[in-house]
Design a protein around this motif. Sequence first.
Motif, PDB file in Angstrom:
ATOM      1  N   ARG A  10      15.825 -29.748  36.631  1.00 49.97           N
ATOM      2  CA  ARG A  10      16.273 -28.565  35.877  1.00 49.97           C
ATOM      3  C   ARG A  10      17.306 -27.762  36.671  1.00 49.97           C
ATOM      4  N   ASN A  11      17.045 -27.558  37.959  1.00 55.93           N
ATOM      5  CA  ASN A  11      17.979 -26.788  38.787  1.00 55.93           C
ATOM      6  C   ASN A  11      19.313 -27.496  38.972  1.00 55.93           C
ATOM      7  N   SER A  12      19.326 -28.806  38.798  1.00 55.74           N
ATOM      8  CA  SER A  12      20.562 -29.580  38.917  1.00 55.74           C
ATOM      9  C   SER A  12      21.319 -29.656  37.600  1.00 55.74           C
ATOM     10  N   GLY A  13      20.739 -29.089  36.563  1.00 51.84           N
ATOM     11  CA  GLY A  13      21.396 -29.091  35.267  1.00 51.84           C
ATOM     12  C   GLY A  13      21.261 -30.399  34.509  1.00 51.84           C
ATOM     13  N   ILE A  14      20.338 -31.232  34.926  1.00 51.28           N
ATOM     14  CA  ILE A  14      20.132 -32.518  34.267  1.00 51.28           C
ATOM     15  C   ILE A  14      19.014 -32.363  33.241  1.00 51.28           C
ATOM     16  N   ARG A  15      19.278 -32.870  32.044  1.00 51.55           N
ATOM     17  CA  ARG A  15      18.264 -32.804  30.992  1.00 51.55           C
ATOM     18  C   ARG A  15      17.029 -33.574  31.429  1.00 51.55           C
ATOM     19  N   VAL A  16      15.884 -32.935  31.294  1.00 52.86           N
ATOM     20  CA  VAL A  16      14.627 -33.548  31.716  1.00 52.86           C
ATOM     21  C   VAL A  16      14.065 -34.374  30.561  1.00 52.86           C
ATOM     22  N   THR A  17      13.912 -35.663  30.814  1.00 49.86           N
ATOM     23  CA  THR A  17      13.246 -36.558  29.868  1.00 49.86           C
ATOM     24  C   THR A  17      12.077 -37.196  30.616  1.00 49.86           C
ATOM     25  N   LYS A  18      11.125 -37.733  29.871  1.00 51.49           N
ATOM     26  CA  LYS A  18       9.978 -38.356  30.526  1.00 51.49           C
ATOM     27  C   LYS A  18      10.412 -39.481  31.467  1.00 51.49           C
ATOM     28  N   PRO A  19      11.298 -40.406  31.035  1.00 50.62           N
ATOM     29  CA  PRO A  19      11.712 -41.467  31.971  1.00 50.62           C
ATOM     30  C   PRO A  19      12.376 -40.919  33.232  1.00 50.62           C
ATOM     31  N   ARG A  20      13.262 -39.947  33.083  1.00 49.44           N
ATOM     32  CA  ARG A  20      13.917 -39.368  34.268  1.00 49.44           C
ATOM     33  C   ARG A  20      12.888 -38.732  35.191  1.00 49.44           C
ATOM     34  N   LEU A  21      11.948 -38.041  34.601  1.00 48.73           N
ATOM     35  CA  LEU A  21      10.932 -37.349  35.385  1.00 48.73           C
ATOM     36  C   LEU A  21      10.052 -38.320  36.158  1.00 48.73           C
ATOM     37  N   ILE A  22       9.530 -39.350  35.498  1.00 49.25           N
ATOM     38  CA  ILE A  22       8.612 -40.262  36.199  1.00 49.25           C
ATOM     39  C   ILE A  22       9.347 -41.127  37.224  1.00 49.25           C
ATOM     40  N   ILE A  23      10.582 -41.504  36.911  1.00 48.99           N
ATOM     41  CA  ILE A  23      11.349 -42.331  37.853  1.00 48.99           C
ATOM     42  C   ILE A  23      11.752 -41.509  39.071  1.00 48.99           C
ATOM     43  N   TYR A  24      12.277 -40.314  38.856  1.00 45.65           N
ATOM     44  CA  TYR A  24      12.678 -39.466  39.975  1.00 45.65           C
ATOM     45  C   TYR A  24      11.465 -39.082  40.823  1.00 45.65           C
ATOM     46  N   ASP A  25      10.369 -38.758  40.171  1.00 45.05           N
ATOM     47  CA  ASP A  25       9.146 -38.416  40.883  1.00 45.05           C
ATOM     48  C   ASP A  25       8.680 -39.583  41.759  1.00 45.05           C
ATOM     49  N   TYR A  26       8.744 -40.783  41.219  1.00 43.76           N
ATOM     50  CA  TYR A  26       8.336 -41.959  41.998  1.00 43.76           C
ATOM     51  C   TYR A  26       9.218 -42.128  43.240  1.00 43.76           C
ATOM     52  N   ILE A  27      10.517 -42.012  43.057  1.00 40.66           N
ATOM     53  CA  ILE A  27      11.429 -42.193  44.195  1.00 40.66           C
ATOM     54  C   ILE A  27      11.237 -41.073  45.216  1.00 40.66           C
ATOM     55  N   LEU A  28      11.003 -39.850  44.748  1.00 42.62           N
ATOM     56  CA  LEU A  28      10.766 -38.721  45.660  1.00 42.62           C
ATOM     57  C   LEU A  28       9.510 -38.911  46.502  1.00 42.62           C
ATOM     58  N   THR A  29       8.507 -39.556  45.929  1.00 43.26           N
ATOM     59  CA  THR A  29       7.218 -39.641  46.616  1.00 43.26           C
ATOM     60  C   THR A  29       6.997 -40.946  47.365  1.00 43.26           C
ATOM     61  N   THR A  30       7.979 -41.828  47.358  1.00 47.26           N
ATOM     62  CA  THR A  30       7.852 -43.059  48.128  1.00 47.26           C
ATOM     63  C   THR A  30       8.941 -43.090  49.193  1.00 47.26           C
ATOM     64  N   MET A  31       8.631 -43.633  50.310  1.00 44.92           N
ATOM     65  CA  MET A  31       9.616 -43.747  51.386  1.00 44.92           C
ATOM     66  C   MET A  31      10.113 -45.186  51.526  1.00 44.92           C
ATOM     67  N   SER A  32       9.824 -46.020  50.546  1.00 43.78           N
ATOM     68  CA  SER A  32      10.128 -47.449  50.654  1.00 43.78           C
ATOM     69  C   SER A  32      11.545 -47.813  50.229  1.00 43.78           C
ATOM     70  N   HIS A  33      12.326 -46.836  49.730  1.00 42.37           N
ATOM     71  CA  HIS A  33      13.678 -47.117  49.258  1.00 42.37           C
ATOM     72  C   HIS A  33      13.630 -48.230  48.205  1.00 42.37           C
ATOM     73  N   PRO A  34      12.971 -47.968  47.074  1.00 44.28           N
ATOM     74  CA  PRO A  34      12.696 -49.036  46.111  1.00 44.28           C
ATOM     75  C   PRO A  34      13.924 -49.531  45.357  1.00 44.28           C
ATOM     76  N   THR A  35      13.819 -50.772  44.894  1.00 42.59           N
ATOM     77  CA  THR A  35      14.798 -51.350  43.976  1.00 42.59           C
ATOM     78  C   THR A  35      14.387 -50.962  42.560  1.00 42.59           C
ATOM     79  N   CYS A  36      15.254 -51.201  41.595  1.00 45.10           N
ATOM     80  CA  CYS A  36      14.891 -50.948  40.188  1.00 45.10           C
ATOM     81  C   CYS A  36      13.696 -51.799  39.790  1.00 45.10           C
ATOM     82  N   GLU A  37      13.645 -53.033  40.274  1.00 43.77           N
ATOM     83  CA  GLU A  37      12.517 -53.908  39.962  1.00 43.77           C
ATOM     84  C   GLU A  37      11.205 -53.330  40.485  1.00 43.77           C
ATOM     85  N   GLU A  38      11.233 -52.820  41.708  1.00 46.26           N
ATOM     86  CA  GLU A  38      10.027 -52.237  42.298  1.00 46.26           C
ATOM     87  C   GLU A  38       9.601 -50.977  41.550  1.00 46.26           C
TER      88      GLU A  38
END
Length: 132
Positions: A10-38
């Motif tokens: 929201r602070n970045s001005g990006i529209r919040v959708t469920k996919p954006r939220l769950i994907i961004y949240d996953y990347i924020l909470t993992t330190m594994s530098h995941p691929t799209c497949e992961e």
Amino acid sequence: MLNESETILRNSGIRVTKPRLIIYDYILTTMSHPTCEEIYEALKGDNPSLSFATVYNVTEKLFEEQMLRRLNSPTGERRYDATVDFHGHFYCDVCGKVSDFKCSKNAVVSSVKGLNIRNLDISATGVCSNCQ
């Protein structure tokens, strides 16, 4: 109550959708530098309507908005990192783990005077301490 991912989007001005939220949240909470497949494999169980194409499109959008770093690993995999501050990446040749290390952007830039650097990525390969 907003979680960290939703607040950042929201602070970045990006529209919040469920996919954006769950994907961004996953990347924020993992330190594994995941691929799209992961990312897709980790999230599809709880989100059966999620498609691989959506994961790809969301990660690319967040990269374009400078909310993620996109890493091209030595093996050609495209990985994502939510830590956008300047730092280096170490790729283990044995287990494939990717880890962060601190380094100075200023030291590198000052050693290559006269060049107009638009993008700078520092990476190293070798064997991590767990695989030695």
